[in-house]
Design an enzyme around this catalytic site. Structure first.
Site, short mmCIF file in Angstrom:
data_model
loop_
_atom_site.label_atom_id
_atom_site.label_comp_id
_atom_site.label_asym_id
_atom_site.label_seq_id
_atom_site.Cartn_x
_atom_site.Cartn_y
_atom_site.Cartn_z
N LYS A 129 0.03 5.39 -6.06
CA LYS A 129 -0.96 5.41 -7.14
C LYS A 129 -1.89 6.61 -7.01
CE LYS A 129 -4.85 3.69 -6.41
NZ LYS A 129 -5.77 2.64 -5.93
N HIS B 119 -27.22 22.05 -0.77
CA HIS B 119 -27.24 22.61 -2.12
C HIS B 119 -26.31 23.80 -2.23
CE1 HIS B 119 -29.02 23.45 -6.00
NE2 HIS B 119 -29.09 24.71 -5.65
N TYR C 155 -9.33 -3.18 -11.29
CA TYR C 155 -9.22 -1.78 -10.87
C TYR C 155 -7.83 -1.20 -11.14
CZ TYR C 155 -6.86 -2.74 -6.33
OH TYR C 155 -5.95 -3.09 -5.35
N CYS D 157 0.84 -1.22 0.00
CA CYS D 157 0.00 0.00 0.00
C CYS D 157 0.86 1.26 0.00
CB CYS D 157 -0.93 -0.03 1.21
SG CYS D 157 -1.86 1.48 1.39
N GLU E 245 -25.81 15.95 -3.06
CA GLU E 245 -27.24 16.11 -2.77
C GLU E 245 -28.09 15.15 -3.61
OE1 GLU E 245 -29.23 19.84 -3.95
OE2 GLU E 245 -27.52 20.27 -5.24
N CYS F 171 -1.53 1.69 -3.08
CA CYS F 171 -2.53 2.76 -2.87
C CYS F 171 -1.93 4.16 -2.86
CB CYS F 171 -3.26 2.58 -1.55
SG CYS F 171 -3.36 0.92 -0.89
N GLU G 38 -7.20 2.07 -13.43
CA GLU G 38 -6.61 3.26 -12.81
C GLU G 38 -5.39 3.73 -13.61
OE1 GLU G 38 -8.03 2.50 -8.20
OE2 GLU G 38 -6.07 1.77 -8.78
#
Ligand SMILES: Cc1cc2nc3c(=O)[nH]c(=O)nc-3n(C[C@H](O)[C@H](O)[C@H](O)COP(=O)(O)OP(=O)(O)OC[C@H]3O[C@@H](n4cnc5c(N)ncnc54)[C@H](O)[C@@H]3O)c2cc1C
Length: 449
Positions: free
Chosen positions: A51, A438, A179, A43, A443, A48, A183
């Site tokens: 990356k 908002h 993934y 990682c 939202e 992670c 990526e």
């Protein structure tokens, strides 16, 4: 005299091993940890963290282009230095490597920078020759990239090497559609490399919700990434020009400058000596463990990717923590694998938690699906023709949310908060009862129809 050299010997200084070693030592155990490469593990050192920093770096390509519509004068062609980004990222990796090592030191864990193998239920051997005994051994050796065994495969690289490239490739072929493949397709494409992603099947991101992965495919193609499906790797050949010629089934061969294999990860159990402790691996090479991370050999435990349960950092960390609290903290703990949120840091990113629509229909028969398919305000002004998609899957009787899947700007940041509500078992009505914030993209979560 103590019967063993240590209470606990941890093999592997990644996400799971570091957490287990540090917490076990804090609970009072005498702990040593062996790491054959760099403390921090996949990682921190080559997963992670570097990356995500490249993803941030890549995204500036779009932000700089969009900035013009927001009144900023930005040259049409902005210069980009791969070398500068790479070196800054590697510098951050060095900083984290030191921080992780210091944390272990300050908790009294003895860090041994060496490869360790198991030589018995209570014994390990270091590559340097030293033999060490421990009452318990924790295997946290993680996984490594799988490379297909085609002729010339050694001419390709994996995610282990990709962070160290001397220069950016003009043309890159990425094998795989999980993934990591998607990526890096996004990263290289934003850096202006010509990207082709090839995959054996005809889908990307198997296991993710169909609507969001279809949307990613459509946007990725719009951004210029080429996809070749039903393509089996047949071989790589180096040409006189230095380029690589890649052959594959069902498609014409192609010439590229870099081949990146992102074709899955396999547990790091090769030659680890587990047979010496009577441990049999499963058909994927993973160590089978029970709910308390204990293997068939009672003194040997395993956490993280090497067990091939869920290959994500937060899971390895939780398993390491649960091991330490259960064994040395007097607090029996088991990891809850329900509702694990996950993201793909593509351009745009994907995030999801819970069941996909397909899985929910299989388990529950009929389900209610709510959608919000919209163009983020920022994209509209920038003239960026890229639509976000949020999808909520609910139990048709109770309204309980079974899954939430999103693609669009910042969705991993938005989903982490929404995942708390999904994990807590909230309903569509609970979301609707919450007033919208908002104007925001998030939202849409409380306005879905
Ligand atoms: C490119 C990439 C991107 C990723 N992105 C994400 C992400 O965005 N989010 C996420 O949650 N996860 C991500 N992951 C997965 C994540 O990195 C892993 O799930 C996680 O690191 C697993 O932790 P671990 O402790 O099981 O193993 P690791 O972190 O892999 O640590 C194992 C360590 O053991 C060492 N070791 C192996 N064998 C021995 C031995 N015999 N003796 C001594 N030391 C040994 C290795 O050198 C390594 O340091 C990514 C992975 C990759 C490759």
């Amino acid at each position: 005299m103590a019967k063993y050299d240590y209470d606990l010997f941890v093999i592997g200084g990644g996400s799971g091993g570091v957490r287990a070693a540090r917490v076990s030592a804090a609970h009072g155990a005498k702990v040593a940890l062996a790491e054959e490469y760099r403390v921090g593990g996949t990682c921190v050192i080559r997963g992670c963290v570097p990356k995500k920093l490249l993803v941030y770096g890549a995204h500036f390509a779009e932000d700089l282009r969009d900035a013009k519509a927001f009144g900023w004068d930005v040259p049409d062609e902005c210069a980009f230095s791969w070398e500068r980004l790479r070196d800054n990222v590697l510098g951050e990796v060095d900083r984290l490597n030191t921080a992780y090592t210091n944390t272990l030191d300050s908790h009294g864990v003895e860090v041994i920078l060496d490869r360790a193998t198991v030589t018995g239920p209570n014994e390990v051997k270091l590559a340097s020759g030293r033999t060490i005994t421990a009452e318990r051994i924790l295997i946290a050796v993680g996984a490594r990239p799988h490379v297909p065994s085609c002729p010339g495969h050694e001419l390709g690289i994996t995610s282990n090497e990709v962070f160290h490239l001397d220069k950016l490739p003009e043309r890159v072929l990425i094998a795989g559609a999980g993934y990591i493949a998607n990526e890096f397709a996004g990263i290289f494409n934003e850096f202006k490399s010509k990207v082709t992603l090839i995959n054996r099947s005809d889908v990307i991101l198997r296991g993710y919700d169909e609507s969001v992965r279809d949307r990613l495919l459509q946007i990725s193609m719009m951004k210029g990434i080429d996809f070749r499906f039903n393509a089996d790797f047949q071989g790589i050949e180096k040409l006189k020009s230095g380029a690589l010629r890649v052959s594959m089934s069902n498609h014409e061969p192609m010439e590229v400058d870099l081949v990146l294999f992102a074709t899955g990860r396999v547990p790091n159990t090769e030659k680890l000596g587990l047979d010496k402790a009577g441990i049999e691996l499963d058909d994927k090479g993973a160590i089978p463990v029970d709910d308390d991370n204990q293997s068939a050999c009672k003194s040997i435990y395993a956490v993280g990717d090497v067990t091939n349960r869920v290959q994500l950092t937060p899971i390895a960390i939780r398993e390491g923590q649960a091991f330490a609290d259960t064994i040395y903290g007097g607090k029996p703990t088991r990891v809850d694998y329900g509702c694990i949120p996950a993201a793909v840091f593509s351009h745009p990113p994907i995030a999801g938690v819970g069941l996909t629509e397909g899985q929910a229909k299989e388990q529950f028969g009929s389900v209610k699906v709510y959608l919000s398919d919209f163009r983020a305000m920022k994209n509209v002004l920038a003239g960026r023709n890229e639509r976000a998609l949020y999808k909520m899957i609910c139990d048709s009787e109770t309204g309980k949310i079974l899954g939430l899947h999103m693609i669009g700007p910042d969705v991993p940041e938005i989903l982490q908060a929404a995942a708390i509500a999904v994990k807590a078992g909230l309903t569509k009505a609970d979301f609707d009862a919450t007033v919208a914030l908002h104007p925001s993209m998030a939202e849409e979560l409380v306005l879905m129809r």
